[in-house]
Structure formats: structure tokens, C-alpha cells
Enzyme design. Structure first.
Site, PDB file in Angstrom:
ATOM      1  N   ARG A 178      66.362  42.042  43.135  1.00  0.00           N
ATOM      2  CA  ARG A 178      65.412  41.242  42.369  1.00  0.00           C
ATOM      3  C   ARG A 178      65.094  39.920  43.064  1.00  0.00           C
ATOM      4  O   ARG A 178      64.138  39.252  42.694  1.00  0.00           O
ATOM      5  CB  ARG A 178      65.979  40.973  40.960  1.00  0.00           C
ATOM      6  CG  ARG A 178      66.223  42.239  40.159  1.00  0.00           C
ATOM      7  CD  ARG A 178      67.102  41.990  38.945  1.00  0.00           C
ATOM      8  NE  ARG A 178      66.407  41.278  37.894  1.00  0.00           N
ATOM      9  CZ  ARG A 178      65.766  41.860  36.895  1.00  0.00           C
ATOM     10  NH1 ARG A 178      65.694  43.176  36.825  1.00  0.00           N
ATOM     11  NH2 ARG A 178      65.173  41.148  35.949  1.00  0.00           N
ATOM     12  N   CYS A 189      65.134  36.822  38.229  1.00  0.00           N
ATOM     13  CA  CYS A 189      66.530  36.428  38.117  1.00  0.00           C
ATOM     14  C   CYS A 189      67.329  37.545  37.456  1.00  0.00           C
ATOM     15  O   CYS A 189      66.804  38.317  36.668  1.00  0.00           O
ATOM     16  CB  CYS A 189      66.663  35.160  37.285  1.00  0.00           C
ATOM     17  SG  CYS A 189      65.690  33.766  37.891  1.00  0.00           S
ATOM     18  N   ASN A 203      66.576  33.848  32.328  1.00  0.00           N
ATOM     19  CA  ASN A 203      65.523  34.387  33.185  1.00  0.00           C
ATOM     20  C   ASN A 203      64.195  34.076  32.517  1.00  0.00           C
ATOM     21  O   ASN A 203      63.977  34.453  31.358  1.00  0.00           O
ATOM     22  CB  ASN A 203      65.706  35.903  33.338  1.00  0.00           C
ATOM     23  CG  ASN A 203      64.652  36.518  34.240  1.00  0.00           C
ATOM     24  OD1 ASN A 203      63.903  35.811  34.901  1.00  0.00           O
ATOM     25  ND2 ASN A 203      64.602  37.836  34.268  1.00  0.00           N
ATOM     26  N   GLY A 204      63.289  33.381  33.228  1.00  0.00           N
ATOM     27  CA  GLY A 204      61.991  33.058  32.649  1.00  0.00           C
ATOM     28  C   GLY A 204      61.645  31.592  32.812  1.00  0.00           C
ATOM     29  O   GLY A 204      62.228  30.882  33.637  1.00  0.00           O
ATOM     30  N   HIS A 247      19.547  47.635  35.255  1.00  0.00           N
ATOM     31  CA  HIS A 247      19.082  48.093  36.560  1.00  0.00           C
ATOM     32  C   HIS A 247      19.610  49.483  36.908  1.00  0.00           C
ATOM     33  O   HIS A 247      19.846  49.784  38.078  1.00  0.00           O
ATOM     34  CB  HIS A 247      19.484  47.083  37.640  1.00  0.00           C
ATOM     35  CG  HIS A 247      18.860  45.739  37.450  1.00  0.00           C
ATOM     36  ND1 HIS A 247      17.596  45.420  37.918  1.00  0.00           N
ATOM     37  CD2 HIS A 247      19.310  44.629  36.808  1.00  0.00           C
ATOM     38  CE1 HIS A 247      17.309  44.169  37.590  1.00  0.00           C
ATOM     39  NE2 HIS A 247      18.334  43.673  36.914  1.00  0.00           N
ATOM     40  N   TRP A 301      66.364  32.669  40.968  1.00  0.00           N
ATOM     41  CA  TRP A 301      65.251  32.346  41.855  1.00  0.00           C
ATOM     42  C   TRP A 301      64.652  31.052  41.314  1.00  0.00           C
ATOM     43  O   TRP A 301      64.183  31.007  40.186  1.00  0.00           O
ATOM     44  CB  TRP A 301      64.210  33.461  41.869  1.00  0.00           C
ATOM     45  CG  TRP A 301      63.216  33.256  42.979  1.00  0.00           C
ATOM     46  CD1 TRP A 301      62.162  32.393  42.996  1.00  0.00           C
ATOM     47  CD2 TRP A 301      63.211  33.898  44.252  1.00  0.00           C
ATOM     48  NE1 TRP A 301      61.501  32.455  44.189  1.00  0.00           N
ATOM     49  CE2 TRP A 301      62.124  33.380  44.982  1.00  0.00           C
ATOM     50  CE3 TRP A 301      64.008  34.875  44.840  1.00  0.00           C
ATOM     51  CZ2 TRP A 301      61.815  33.800  46.272  1.00  0.00           C
ATOM     52  CZ3 TRP A 301      63.702  35.285  46.123  1.00  0.00           C
ATOM     53  CH2 TRP A 301      62.615  34.755  46.819  1.00  0.00           C
ATOM     54  N   LYS A 315      41.683  52.458  37.422  1.00  0.00           N
ATOM     55  CA  LYS A 315      42.913  52.884  36.754  1.00  0.00           C
ATOM     56  C   LYS A 315      42.680  54.128  35.912  1.00  0.00           C
ATOM     57  O   LYS A 315      43.481  55.062  35.922  1.00  0.00           O
ATOM     58  CB  LYS A 315      43.449  51.756  35.864  1.00  0.00           C
ATOM     59  CG  LYS A 315      44.223  50.700  36.582  1.00  0.00           C
ATOM     60  CD  LYS A 315      45.583  51.220  37.051  1.00  0.00           C
ATOM     61  CE  LYS A 315      46.180  50.291  38.080  1.00  0.00           C
ATOM     62  NZ  LYS A 315      45.494  50.332  39.377  1.00  0.00           N
ATOM     63  N   LYS A 324      51.498  56.413  47.109  1.00  0.00           N
ATOM     64  CA  LYS A 324      51.737  55.004  46.813  1.00  0.00           C
ATOM     65  C   LYS A 324      51.258  54.108  47.944  1.00  0.00           C
ATOM     66  O   LYS A 324      50.646  53.070  47.710  1.00  0.00           O
ATOM     67  CB  LYS A 324      53.230  54.776  46.553  1.00  0.00           C
ATOM     68  CG  LYS A 324      53.584  53.340  46.178  1.00  0.00           C
ATOM     69  CD  LYS A 324      52.924  52.944  44.868  1.00  0.00           C
ATOM     70  CE  LYS A 324      53.231  51.510  44.482  1.00  0.00           C
ATOM     71  NZ  LYS A 324      52.427  51.067  43.324  1.00  0.00           N
ATOM     72  N   GLU A 376      38.593  47.334  38.405  1.00  0.00           N
ATOM     73  CA  GLU A 376      39.986  47.757  38.384  1.00  0.00           C
ATOM     74  C   GLU A 376      40.266  48.665  37.182  1.00  0.00           C
ATOM     75  O   GLU A 376      40.987  49.660  37.293  1.00  0.00           O
ATOM     76  CB  GLU A 376      40.896  46.528  38.365  1.00  0.00           C
ATOM     77  CG  GLU A 376      42.362  46.781  38.050  1.00  0.00           C
ATOM     78  CD  GLU A 376      43.072  47.656  39.065  1.00  0.00           C
ATOM     79  OE1 GLU A 376      44.255  47.973  38.823  1.00  0.00           O
ATOM     80  OE2 GLU A 376      42.474  48.051  40.092  1.00  0.00           O
ATOM     81  N   GLU A 402      42.144  57.232  38.214  1.00  0.00           N
ATOM     82  CA  GLU A 402      43.226  57.733  39.049  1.00  0.00           C
ATOM     83  C   GLU A 402      44.375  58.344  38.260  1.00  0.00           C
ATOM     84  O   GLU A 402      45.105  59.195  38.800  1.00  0.00           O
ATOM     85  CB  GLU A 402      43.738  56.645  39.995  1.00  0.00           C
ATOM     86  CG  GLU A 402      44.374  55.443  39.363  1.00  0.00           C
ATOM     87  CD  GLU A 402      44.763  54.384  40.405  1.00  0.00           C
ATOM     88  OE1 GLU A 402      44.828  54.703  41.601  1.00  0.00           O
ATOM     89  OE2 GLU A 402      45.003  53.234  40.002  1.00  0.00           O
TER      90      GLU A 402
END
Length: 608
Positions: A27, A2, A98-99, A503, A74, A484, A603, A480, A487
């Protein structure tokens, strides 16, 4: 996300409010409204749909006030109707928000018992009535807001107007961004520098927990304890056409900090927050009861979101799930049963390998669902069903907020599948939906670990190799985390399921090896502690990400323990992603790499 704009102006502000809201259209929104102070009265104009509808309303019934607030909404609580559009108001106060206010039901019941009358289905109207209740008890506007904020549970940004106070606007933030714009005899509030760009390039960003009282000549900022706070004033380079870094050094840092907001927006798309049930925005063109197997295909970070989704779908819906890297899936000619389901995950919606996998699956006659951030992308257009994430533009090459928004969509889909297949009861759905509603607030709390992680990153930066361990849904999050770190810092990192330590990976452990262990306190926590003991016995430097109970139960000395908020373990990856991202980010900053555009990476990978 929002959009919020507030103006303490020299002349009528309604047109300026609408023009600024247009700069926030990126947004996403489904209704809009403005409120101004007309003499001693609060006046509102609101409209469902696009801003052109609000402009039409204002042409027919204009506002002339010199102080105003505006909002693009929203929908979270309640349908996108005019009555649910912001601003919400009582006779004495108007607010835009907003929230998500998690405890709005309890507050609403309390306020109704005291005589408050509600005109909408929203959580935001509760804020207006709560502040109004303090005003009626003799509080000043500043006192009323100060008393109300600690009673609100959730992540939010707020802007208030008060009847009879033409030279006052109050703003507050917790988890969602808000900035002050400084003008010449005018002051502004906005969701970001883009909203404020037409008026000023002199910006002060509120920090989490801050609130501010603005007049046309001064803005006083208070921290969460109520003490006057001094925040840096910056020159913004934002324009109406550019996404701005705000007061962050890199886009990646900004996007990490945006997660409570954008994950909350994505949550609201798929969960009826008021009823605490899953409410997908459209009827799926298939019956989960007829699905015998699900295939999930993606690349990079999106594939790790899919890996977490595999755990959720199998646990909650009891349906077998296969996970494939798109570059392998497209060539191995996997047998697919006609009528089953294939899910494709991509931030851009243009990833070449994922698109090719989608086309292969369609040719096999399976139902196709895409989880994408760009609804006009090729993958979205060619999918039978599109589940959009509402992450907004993601500029940093290393995906952060897109990842956690993908997780929110997959979690919602898993609960919907479990309910449809009869594996989850109504009570189960309510419990799980409630846990999802808490995620934005918990993410905001997780961001408070940043200073501790920044210090830790100076030690990680000295390492050549880093090992990540996890069990259950923490294993794909470990994958992940390793990705991160690799990269953006260029430090070699690997991730393993913690049970696999003996193992092979245990051979790598020595006193120079940091080992990051992701372990919320859950049913496999004790087994993970056993793996930690094996690392400690060989001199490895342990870094434990856990909650308070896990920190108390861990019997192994660790280099650092990062304590995260208590939460339902099943959805912990969305919250634990934040320290994982912050560790990689701050390590890269120490290393001096190009964080937003790391070498050799793009990207969106639109070629093989």
C-alpha cells in the site's frame, strides 16, 4: 494507502503487529509504529522509513503488551518523521488513522484553547485529543468515540486503544475500509483481509459510517445512527501474497469503493493539506513560464483523464494544450518545439503506443512527464519526471481508481502551473487546494447513490444503445462513461459534447434511447438544460447526474435524477466519475458479463 492492524491477543502482540504490517507494504508508506497496553500504560514505538527501522527499535526496547495497534503511514499532514508517525496518543488513548480529517485546524484550535498540548503536525493527533477530552468529562471509551465521530469531517478509518481497558479496542470507518477478524479468544482489526490473513479467515467488513467495540470474545457493530448493526461474517480467501476482493462480488466494485482512500493518498502526495497549497514532491526540471505548449498523450481511459487535464491546464495556467491518442500521435510525426512539455498517462506504465509516443517526444527535445501507477515501469524509467499515482494494485480490466488518481495528479499539476505562471494568486491556490482536499469526503458521499443506480441499471440493461452528454470537463467524463458501459456490459454507447446534439446525434433520439446527462450546476448548466429539453421533446429517457441546485433548476422531467454533493464545479469529474462507473458496473452485472475480465480486453496493452 496507510495500513492499519489491531490485535486483542493472548500473548505479546508487537511482533505479530509488525509481521502484519509487512503484508500491507504494497500500500506504500514512509514511517511506521505500534502501540500496546503495558499493564495500565500505553507504550509506543515508532520509526521513520521502512519497517526494518521499527523492528530495530523494538529489538532495543521491546513491548510485551497483549493488546496493540500498528500502522504504516504515508505522510499527509507533516513530514514523514518519527514524531508524525502513528500511533498518536495522549495519556489515556492511542489511535491509528487512515484518511484525512478536513476540519482538523478548527478542532485543534478548540482543543488547544482547552489546554491540549500537541506533539506533531498531523491531523490524526487531533482525534486522540478530541476523544481524550470526552474521557476527561467522564465518558466511557465507547461514549467518547461515539461523541467524537460526528465532529470529524473527512474520509477515515480509525483504531483506538484505551489506558486501563486491556480487553477493548474500538474501530470506525467513513470512506476508508476497515475489517474485523474473528479468532478463538482473540479479535483483530485490519485495513483489509490481507493484513488479517495470518490470524484468521473469518472476516466482517464494516460498512461506511460503522464503528465497532471489540473484546477478545465479541465485536459489537454500530451504524452511523448509533444503533446496533448486524453485518455478514464471511470466509476470506486472502493470503499474504494476493489482493483480495474483500466482501465485494468483483474487483471492479472493490476498486470503485476504494477511491476515497486512494485518491486521498494521491492528494497527500501533491498537496500540503495543512497549509492548503500545492506541494509537488520534487522540483520540476523546467519552468512553466518557458512552456509555450503542452502535449498530452495516452490511450483509453487514461486519454480521457488527459482530456480533463487539458481543460484544467488551459483554464488555470492559460497554456495551450493538445491532446492525442497515442496510437495516432506516434505515427503522425507531430511537430514539437524543443523545451516544451509532453505529458504521458498510463496506469501500467507499459502501454506500447504511449511508450512509443514518449520516445518520439524525447527525440524532439521536449520535457517529458509521465503520470503512472507503477513507478518501476518502462514509461516511468524513460521519463524525465514521474508523477506517480497511489492507486495501489488495480485488478479489474476497466480502470476506475487509477482514472480518478490520474485526475488528482493532473489537477494538482494544473494548479502548480497556474501559480508558477502568475495566473493564480496565493488566495486562488488556497481556494483550489481546499477544494481538492474535500474530494475524498465527497467521493464517499457519492458512493451513497449506489442503491439508486443499481435500480436504474436494470432499465439500462434493456437498451441496445445509450447516449452520454456533457459540457466542459463533463464532456470527457461522458466519453469515459460511454467507454465503461461498452467495455463491460457490451451495450453500444456514444458520448457527445452536449452542444453538438443538434449536429447529428439528435437523430438517434426516440423513446427507447436512454440519455445520460452529466451536468453539475455551473456556468453552462442552463445551456445543458436546453439540450435536455430537446431530448425530452423527442421522447428520450433522461438520466441526470447533478447536484442539489442543478436538480432544483432543471425544468425537464427525467427518468432519474442522481443528486451528488455540492462542490466546486471545476473538480467535479473526480466525484462524478463514481456514479458513471457504478452505472456501467451494475448494468454489466445485470447483463451477466465477466465484469473484471471483459471479452477481448487486456489490462495492459503492451503490443500494437
Amino acid at each position: 494507502m496507510c495500513g492499519i492492524i489491531g490485535i486483542l491477543g493472548r500473548g505479546p502482540v508487537a511482533e505479530q503487529l509488525v509481521d502484519s504490517l509487512k503484508r500491507l507494504e504494497y500500500r506504500g508508506y514512509d514511517s511506521a509504529g505500534v502501540a500496546t497496553l503495558e499493564g495500565n500504560h500505553l507504550e509506543r514505538r515508532r520509526a521513520e522509513g521502512k519497517l526494518k527501522n521499527l523492528e530495530k527499535r523494538l529489538r532495543g526496547n521491546p513491548l510485551s503488551g497483549h493488546t496493540g495497534i500498528g500502522h504504516t503511514r504515508w505522510a499527509t499532514h507533516g513530514k514523514p518523521t518519527e514524531s508524525n508517525a502513528h500511533p498518536h496518543a495522549t495519556d489515556s488513548v492511542a489511535v491509528v488513522h487512515n484518511g484525512i480529517i478536513e476540519n482538523f485546524r478548527e478542532l485543534r484550535a478548540e482543543l488547544e484553547q482547552s489546554g491540549a498540548s500537541f506533539a506533531s503536525e498531523t491531523d490524526t493527533e487531533v482525534v486522540a485529543h478530541l476523544v481524550d477530552s470526552y474521557l476527561k468529562n467522564g465518558c466511557s471509551p465507547q461514549e467518547a468515540v461515539k461523541a467524537s465521530l460526528p465532529r470529524l469531517r473527512g474520509a477515515f478509518a480509525l483504531a483506538f486503544l484505551f489506558k486501563g481497558h486491556d480487553d477493548l479496542m474500538i474501530g470506525a470507518r467513513k470512506g476508508s475500509p476497515l475489517a474485523i477478524g474473528h479468532g478463538d479468544g482473540e479479535m483483530y482489526l485490519g485495513s483489509d483481509a490481507i493484513a488479517l490473513a495470518p490470524f484468521t479467515d473469518t472476516i466482517t467488513y464494516l460498512e461506511d459510517g460503522d464503528w465497532t467495540a471489540l473484546t477478545r470474545t465479541i465485536g459489537v457493530i454500530y451504524d452511523s445512527e448509533g444503533a446496533v448493526a448486524h453485518r455478514e461474517t464471511l470466509k476470506s480467501g486472502a493470503s499474504s501474497l494476493l489482493v483480495d476482493k474483500a466482501n465485494y462480488r468483483h474487483f471492479m466494485a472493490k476498486e470503485i469503493h476504494e477511491q476515497p482512500e486512494v485518491v486521498g493518498q494521491t492528494l497527500a502526495r501533491y498537496v500540503d493539506v495543512a497549509a492548503e497549497r500545492i506541494a509537488l514532491p520534487f522540483k520540476l526540471p523546467f519552468d512553466f513560464n518557458e512552456i509555450q505548449r503542452i502535449s498530452i498523450t495516452a490511450c483509453g481511459t487514461a486519454s480521457y483523464a488527459g482530456y480533463v487535464g487539458k481543460y484544467w491546464l488551459e483554464q488555470l495556467a492559460r497554456v495551450p494544450v493538445e491532446l492525442d491518442v497515442a496510437s495516432e500521435f506516434r505515427y503522425r510525426e507531430a511537430p514539437l518545439r524543443k523545451g516544451d512539455l509532453a505529458i504521458f498517462i498510463s496506469q501500467s506504465g507499459e502501454t506500447a503506443d504511449t511508450l512509443a509516443a514518449l520516445r518520439y517526444a524525447k527525440a524532439q527535445g521536449v520535457h517529458t512527464v509521465s503520470v503512472v501507477n507503477v513507478p518501476t515501469s518502462t514509461i516511468a524509467r524513460e521519463s524525465e519526471t514521474v508523477l506517480q499515482t497511489l492507486a495501489g494494485p488495480e485488478i479489474g480490466v476497466a480502470s476506475t481508481k487509477a482514472f480518478t488518481c490520474q485526475l488528482m495528479v493532473l489537477a494538482s499539476l494544473a494548479v502548480a502551473a497556474g501559480k508558477s505562471r502568475g495566473e493564480l494568486s496565493d488566495q486562488d491556490e488556497t481556494r483550489l487546494a481546499h477544494s481538492l482536499v474535500e474530494i475524498p469526503r465527497l467521493m464517499a458521499a457519492a458512493l451513497a447513490t449506489e442503491l439508486q443506480i443499481e435500480k436504474l441499471a436494470r432499465e439500462i440493461a434493456k437498451s441496445r444503445d445509450v447516449l452520454y452528454l456533457g459540457r466542459g470537463t463533463s464532456f470527457p467524463l461522458a466519453l469515459e462513461g460511454a467507454l465503461k458501459l461498452k467495455e463491460i456490459s457490451y451495450i453500444h454507447a456514444e458520448a457527445y459534447a452536449a452542444g453538438e446534439l443538434k449536429h447529428g446525434p439528435i437523430a438517434l433520439i426516440d423513446e427507447s434511447m436512454p440519455v445520460v446527462v452529466i451536468a453539475p450546476y455551473d456556468r453552462v448548466f442552463e445551456k445543458t438544460v436546453s439540450n435536455m429539453q430537446e431530448v425530452a421533446a423527442r421522447g428520450g429517457n433522461l438520466i441526470l447526474l447533478t447536484d442539489a441546485e442543478g436538480a432544483a433548476e432543471a425544468t425537464v422531467d427525467s427518468l432519474v435524477t442522481i443528486v451528488l454533493p455540492d462542490m466546486a464545479a471545476i473538480f467535479a469529474p473526480m466525484v462524478y466519475a463514481i456514479p458513471v462507473q457504478l452505472l456501467a458496473y451494475h448494468t454489466a452485472v445485470v447483463m451477466g458479463t465477466d465484469v473484471d475480465q471483459p471479452r477481448n480486453l487486456a489490462k495492459s496493452v503492451t503490443v500494437e
